[in-house]
Design a protein around this motif. Sequence first.
Motif, PDB file in Angstrom:
ATOM      1  N   GLY A 181       0.636  -1.268   0.096  1.00  0.00           N
ATOM      2  CA  GLY A 181       0.203  -0.031   0.077  1.00  0.00           C
ATOM      3  C   GLY A 181       0.722   1.222   0.079  1.00  0.00           C
ATOM      4  O   GLY A 181       0.342   2.406  -0.116  1.00  0.00           O
ATOM      5  N   LYS A 182       2.289   1.077   0.173  1.00  0.00           N
ATOM      6  CA  LYS A 182       3.048   2.237   0.087  1.00  0.00           C
ATOM      7  C   LYS A 182       3.656   2.397  -1.172  1.00  0.00           C
ATOM      8  O   LYS A 182       5.039   1.664  -1.184  1.00  0.00           O
ATOM      9  CB  LYS A 182       4.125   2.156   1.411  1.00  0.00           C
ATOM     10  CG  LYS A 182       3.364   2.294   2.594  1.00  0.00           C
ATOM     11  CD  LYS A 182       4.322   2.361   3.873  1.00  0.00           C
ATOM     12  CE  LYS A 182       3.323   2.667   5.141  1.00  0.00           C
ATOM     13  NZ  LYS A 182       4.225   2.740   6.410  1.00  0.00           N
ATOM     14  N   HIS A 183       3.191   2.930  -2.335  1.00  0.00           N
ATOM     15  CA  HIS A 183       4.012   2.915  -3.628  1.00  0.00           C
ATOM     16  C   HIS A 183       3.207   4.023  -4.571  1.00  0.00           C
ATOM     17  O   HIS A 183       2.428   4.734  -3.854  1.00  0.00           O
ATOM     18  CB  HIS A 183       3.947   1.688  -4.311  1.00  0.00           C
ATOM     19  CG  HIS A 183       2.124   1.354  -4.431  1.00  0.00           C
ATOM     20  ND1 HIS A 183       1.515   1.877  -5.297  1.00  0.00           N
ATOM     21  CD2 HIS A 183       1.461   0.407  -3.626  1.00  0.00           C
ATOM     22  CE1 HIS A 183       0.046   1.467  -5.313  1.00  0.00           C
ATOM     23  NE2 HIS A 183      -0.110   0.662  -4.227  1.00  0.00           N
ATOM     24  N   SER A 184       3.789   4.205  -5.602  1.00  0.00           N
ATOM     25  CA  SER A 184       3.173   5.342  -6.494  1.00  0.00           C
ATOM     26  C   SER A 184       2.900   4.959  -7.572  1.00  0.00           C
ATOM     27  O   SER A 184       3.210   5.435  -8.657  1.00  0.00           O
ATOM     28  CB  SER A 184       4.421   6.453  -6.491  1.00  0.00           C
ATOM     29  OG  SER A 184       4.443   7.220  -5.223  1.00  0.00           O
ATOM     30  N   SER A 185       2.467   3.471  -7.678  1.00  0.00           N
ATOM     31  CA  SER A 185       2.333   2.652  -8.923  1.00  0.00           C
ATOM     32  C   SER A 185       0.846   3.020  -9.487  1.00  0.00           C
ATOM     33  O   SER A 185      -0.091   2.094  -9.302  1.00  0.00           O
ATOM     34  CB  SER A 185       2.432   1.299  -8.840  1.00  0.00           C
ATOM     35  OG  SER A 185       3.958   1.099  -8.594  1.00  0.00           O
ATOM     36  N   THR A 186       0.761   4.259  -9.992  1.00  0.00           N
ATOM     37  CA  THR A 186      -0.885   4.641 -10.563  1.00  0.00           C
ATOM     38  C   THR A 186      -1.283   3.781 -11.472  1.00  0.00           C
ATOM     39  O   THR A 186      -2.455   3.265 -11.597  1.00  0.00           O
ATOM     40  CB  THR A 186      -0.828   5.949 -10.775  1.00  0.00           C
ATOM     41  OG1 THR A 186      -0.175   6.634  -9.689  1.00  0.00           O
ATOM     42  CG2 THR A 186      -2.144   6.576 -11.007  1.00  0.00           C
ATOM     43  N   LEU A 187      -0.458   3.540 -12.561  1.00  0.00           N
ATOM     44  CA  LEU A 187      -0.962   2.411 -13.673  1.00  0.00           C
ATOM     45  C   LEU A 187      -1.177   1.213 -13.409  1.00  0.00           C
ATOM     46  O   LEU A 187      -1.859   0.299 -14.074  1.00  0.00           O
ATOM     47  CB  LEU A 187      -0.027   2.843 -14.770  1.00  0.00           C
ATOM     48  CG  LEU A 187      -0.320   4.417 -15.605  1.00  0.00           C
ATOM     49  CD1 LEU A 187       0.956   4.387 -16.488  1.00  0.00           C
ATOM     50  CD2 LEU A 187      -1.457   4.477 -16.148  1.00  0.00           C
ATOM     51  N   ALA A 188      -0.305   0.527 -12.505  1.00  0.00           N
ATOM     52  CA  ALA A 188      -0.569  -0.711 -12.075  1.00  0.00           C
ATOM     53  C   ALA A 188      -1.481  -0.952 -10.986  1.00  0.00           C
ATOM     54  O   ALA A 188      -2.380  -2.067 -11.146  1.00  0.00           O
ATOM     55  CB  ALA A 188       0.780  -1.029 -11.198  1.00  0.00           C
ATOM     56  N   LYS A 189      -1.930  -0.030 -10.201  1.00  0.00           N
ATOM     57  CA  LYS A 189      -2.900  -0.066  -9.284  1.00  0.00           C
ATOM     58  C   LYS A 189      -4.069   0.769  -9.251  1.00  0.00           C
ATOM     59  O   LYS A 189      -4.982   0.882  -8.311  1.00  0.00           O
ATOM     60  CB  LYS A 189      -2.237  -0.020  -7.586  1.00  0.00           C
ATOM     61  CG  LYS A 189      -1.240  -1.457  -7.590  1.00  0.00           C
ATOM     62  CD  LYS A 189      -2.182  -2.822  -7.075  1.00  0.00           C
ATOM     63  CE  LYS A 189      -1.385  -3.676  -6.736  1.00  0.00           C
ATOM     64  NZ  LYS A 189      -2.654  -4.805  -6.515  1.00  0.00           N
ATOM     65  N   GLY A 190      -3.958   1.703  -9.940  1.00  0.00           N
ATOM     66  CA  GLY A 190      -4.991   3.038  -9.850  1.00  0.00           C
ATOM     67  C   GLY A 190      -6.471   2.474 -10.677  1.00  0.00           C
ATOM     68  O   GLY A 190      -6.329   1.711 -11.109  1.00  0.00           O
ATOM     69  N   GLU A 191      -7.179   3.533 -10.529  1.00  0.00           N
ATOM     70  CA  GLU A 191      -8.561   3.700 -11.033  1.00  0.00           C
ATOM     71  C   GLU A 191      -8.826   4.929 -11.877  1.00  0.00           C
ATOM     72  O   GLU A 191      -8.220   5.919 -11.392  1.00  0.00           O
ATOM     73  CB  GLU A 191      -9.659   3.274 -10.036  1.00  0.00           C
ATOM     74  CG  GLU A 191      -9.509   1.904  -9.456  1.00  0.00           C
ATOM     75  CD  GLU A 191     -10.838   1.420  -8.360  1.00  0.00           C
ATOM     76  OE1 GLU A 191     -11.540   2.684  -8.101  1.00  0.00           O
ATOM     77  OE2 GLU A 191     -10.819   0.452  -7.950  1.00  0.00           O
ATOM     78  N   VAL A 192      -9.853   4.813 -12.484  1.00  0.00           N
ATOM     79  CA  VAL A 192     -10.062   5.967 -13.562  1.00  0.00           C
ATOM     80  C   VAL A 192     -10.889   7.000 -12.837  1.00  0.00           C
ATOM     81  O   VAL A 192     -11.937   6.677 -12.166  1.00  0.00           O
ATOM     82  CB  VAL A 192     -10.711   5.776 -14.981  1.00  0.00           C
ATOM     83  CG1 VAL A 192     -10.940   6.984 -15.621  1.00  0.00           C
ATOM     84  CG2 VAL A 192      -9.581   5.017 -15.494  1.00  0.00           C
ATOM     85  N   GLY A 193     -10.354   8.402 -12.644  1.00  0.00           N
ATOM     86  CA  GLY A 193     -11.151   9.351 -12.075  1.00  0.00           C
ATOM     87  C   GLY A 193     -10.815  10.562 -12.593  1.00  0.00           C
ATOM     88  O   GLY A 193     -10.013  10.789 -13.418  1.00  0.00           O
ATOM     89  N   VAL A 194     -11.041  11.959 -11.823  1.00  0.00           N
ATOM     90  CA  VAL A 194     -10.798  13.030 -12.113  1.00  0.00           C
ATOM     91  C   VAL A 194      -9.956  13.799 -11.028  1.00  0.00           C
ATOM     92  O   VAL A 194     -10.654  13.697  -9.899  1.00  0.00           O
ATOM     93  CB  VAL A 194     -12.077  13.969 -12.421  1.00  0.00           C
ATOM     94  CG1 VAL A 194     -11.537  15.296 -12.919  1.00  0.00           C
ATOM     95  CG2 VAL A 194     -12.857  13.344 -13.634  1.00  0.00           C
ATOM     96  N   TYR A 195      -8.767  14.362 -11.311  1.00  0.00           N
ATOM     97  CA  TYR A 195      -8.034  14.802 -10.440  1.00  0.00           C
ATOM     98  C   TYR A 195      -7.129  16.196 -10.761  1.00  0.00           C
ATOM     99  O   TYR A 195      -6.875  15.842 -12.021  1.00  0.00           O
ATOM    100  CB  TYR A 195      -7.253  13.836  -9.852  1.00  0.00           C
ATOM    101  CG  TYR A 195      -6.259  14.061  -8.413  1.00  0.00           C
ATOM    102  CD1 TYR A 195      -6.822  14.490  -7.273  1.00  0.00           C
ATOM    103  CD2 TYR A 195      -4.930  14.361  -8.648  1.00  0.00           C
ATOM    104  CE1 TYR A 195      -6.101  14.987  -6.045  1.00  0.00           C
ATOM    105  CE2 TYR A 195      -3.902  14.668  -7.695  1.00  0.00           C
ATOM    106  CZ  TYR A 195      -4.623  14.770  -6.415  1.00  0.00           C
ATOM    107  OH  TYR A 195      -3.828  15.503  -5.452  1.00  0.00           O
ATOM    108  N   HIS A 196      -7.114  17.107 -10.136  1.00  0.00           N
ATOM    109  CA  HIS A 196      -6.340  18.033 -10.732  1.00  0.00           C
ATOM    110  C   HIS A 196      -6.694  18.676 -12.326  1.00  0.00           C
ATOM    111  O   HIS A 196      -5.675  18.943 -13.027  1.00  0.00           O
ATOM    112  CB  HIS A 196      -4.932  17.794 -10.475  1.00  0.00           C
ATOM    113  CG  HIS A 196      -4.197  18.334  -9.157  1.00  0.00           C
ATOM    114  ND1 HIS A 196      -3.107  17.867  -8.778  1.00  0.00           N
ATOM    115  CD2 HIS A 196      -4.767  18.682  -7.855  1.00  0.00           C
ATOM    116  CE1 HIS A 196      -3.050  18.192  -7.414  1.00  0.00           C
ATOM    117  NE2 HIS A 196      -3.851  18.942  -7.016  1.00  0.00           N
ATOM    118  N   GLY A 197      -7.774  18.652 -12.287  1.00  0.00           N
ATOM    119  CA  GLY A 197      -8.350  18.985 -13.761  1.00  0.00           C
ATOM    120  C   GLY A 197      -8.500  18.011 -14.768  1.00  0.00           C
ATOM    121  O   GLY A 197      -8.776  18.582 -15.897  1.00  0.00           O
ATOM    122  N   ALA A 198      -8.250  16.805 -14.729  1.00  0.00           N
ATOM    123  CA  ALA A 198      -8.427  15.798 -16.174  1.00  0.00           C
ATOM    124  C   ALA A 198      -8.727  14.528 -15.548  1.00  0.00           C
ATOM    125  O   ALA A 198      -8.307  14.123 -14.395  1.00  0.00           O
ATOM    126  CB  ALA A 198      -7.014  16.083 -16.836  1.00  0.00           C
TER     127      ALA A 198
END
Length: 472
Positions: free
Chosen positions: A340-357
Motif C-alpha cells: 500500500g506504500k507505492h506510487s504505481s498509479t498505472l498498475a494499481k490505480g482506477e480512473v477518476g478526475v484529479y487536478h483538472g483531468a
Amino acid sequence: MDACKLQWRIVSSQFTEKKVATKDRSSAVVQAVITRREKFKLPQLPTTYIPLPIPVIPLIEKDSESIVETEESTNSAGKFGRFGGTFGPETIIMSLNYLEAEFNNVLHDQSFQAELATALRDYVGRETPLYHAQRLSEYYKSKNGGKGPDIYLKREDLNHTGSHKMNNALAQAMIAKRIHQKSVVTATGSGQHGLATAAACAKLGLECTVFMAAKNMDRQSSNVRLMKLLGARVEGVNGSFKDASSEAFRYWVEDLENSYHMTGSAVGPHPCPTMVREFQSVIGKETRKQALEKWGGKPDVIVACVGTGSNALGMFDEFISDSDVRLIGVEAAGLGLESGKHSSTLAKGEVGVYHGAISYLLQDDYGQIIQPHSIAAGMEYPGVGPELSFLKESGRAEFCVATDEEALDAYERLCKLEGIFPSLEASHAFAILDKLVPTLPNDNIKVVVNCSGRGDKDVDIFFNHRVEHNGK
C-alpha cells in the motif's frame, strides 16, 4: 470547502466518454498497436494485469464551487481516448482557453521557435548525448551467457540545472513573458522542476514562487538552496507533491490576471499536458536522429521512469507510430505493491478526475486519494498524465514497477560501472533492466534508457537509507 480538498473533481453522477479523441494521434496509436501485435516478436515483460476499472465519481459537499467540464475541453488536442479534458471552476476556464490559444500561436511562430532553439542550445546545452553504456551493457551480458543488448543512455542529466525539466520550464517562461506576465507560480516534487523554473525566470527577469512539500524540502535541501539563490520564493506545504500542486493552483487562481501557472508535469487540465509533452518531445526527436547516426536505425526498446509522465512522453512521443519500437514505462513500487506504500498509479490505480483531468489515480472505494510513497520525491504523485493513461489502455506502451530497494541498487550500479550518478527517479528506469534484459532476443538489440536527471541531490538519501537499513 477547501480547494485543496476539492481537488478539481467532477460533480455530475453521469460520466460520459465523448468520442472526440485526438484523431491523428489516436489513429496512429491504434495502427501501431495492431501492427506491433502482428509483427513485433520481442517477448513481453511480465506485468501485473489490472482489469479496466469503472470510473469512480466521488461525493462533494453541496456548498462546493461548481466544477464544470467545458465543451472546449473535449477538442482533439485535449482528449486522449477517454482521458484528459478540462475539469475545473469556471473562474479558470477563460485563462486556460487563453493559454491554449497562445500555445497554438507559438507553435507556428517562427521567431519564437528560433529563439527557443537558440536558448536550448546555448543556455540549456542541447543536444544531450546518446551515450553507449559499455560497462553496463557488459555487466548484463556477463549475467546472460555473454549475450545481451547494447544499452544507451539519453543524457538529460547533462542539461543546465541537471534534468529534462529545463526543456519545458524555459519554453513556458518564454510564453509567460510573451503574454506580459511578471510572476510565475509552480509546484515541484524533487525540486528539479522548481530549480529549472527558478533558473528560467532569473534568465528572463520574472518573479518566481515555488510550492514544495515540507518533507521534500528537507530531503532535497540542496535544490531548495539553489532555488533561493536564483531568486525564487520557496513556500513549504504540509503533505506531499500533490498538496504542493493544489496550493500552487490555489495561489494562481487568486491572481489570474497577473500570474502564470507553470505546469512541470504532463498532468492537469488541457492544454497543460499537451504543452509539457510538446516541449519535452525534443528528447525523442534527438534520440531518433542520434540513433540513426550511431547504428543506422531506431532503438528497439525505450525505457523511462514514470512519475507523472513528462520525461516518458518526451521520449515516447517521437516513436509512438513506430510499431517496431517497444515503449516501457517504470513506476515506483515503493515498499511493494501489496504494502500500500507505492506510487504505481498505472498498475494499481482506477480512473477518476484529479487536478483538472481524467486519468488513472490512486484512490480508495470512496474516491479519496491514497497517499503515494516512493524514495524518489519526484515519483510521489497519486495520478499520472492522461496521455500515458491512454497509452496503457490502448496497449501501445507497457508499464511495470521497481521498488525503492531496486532503484537504490540501480543508482549504485550506474555510479560504479559508468561513473554516472542518476537521479533516484531515473534509477527506477535502470532498475527494470534486471528483469527486462533476460527477456530480450540476443541479436543486436538496442535499448535506450532516459537518464532524466542527475543524482547528486539524492546522495544523502542513498547513504542514509543504506546505513539505516543495511548497516553499510
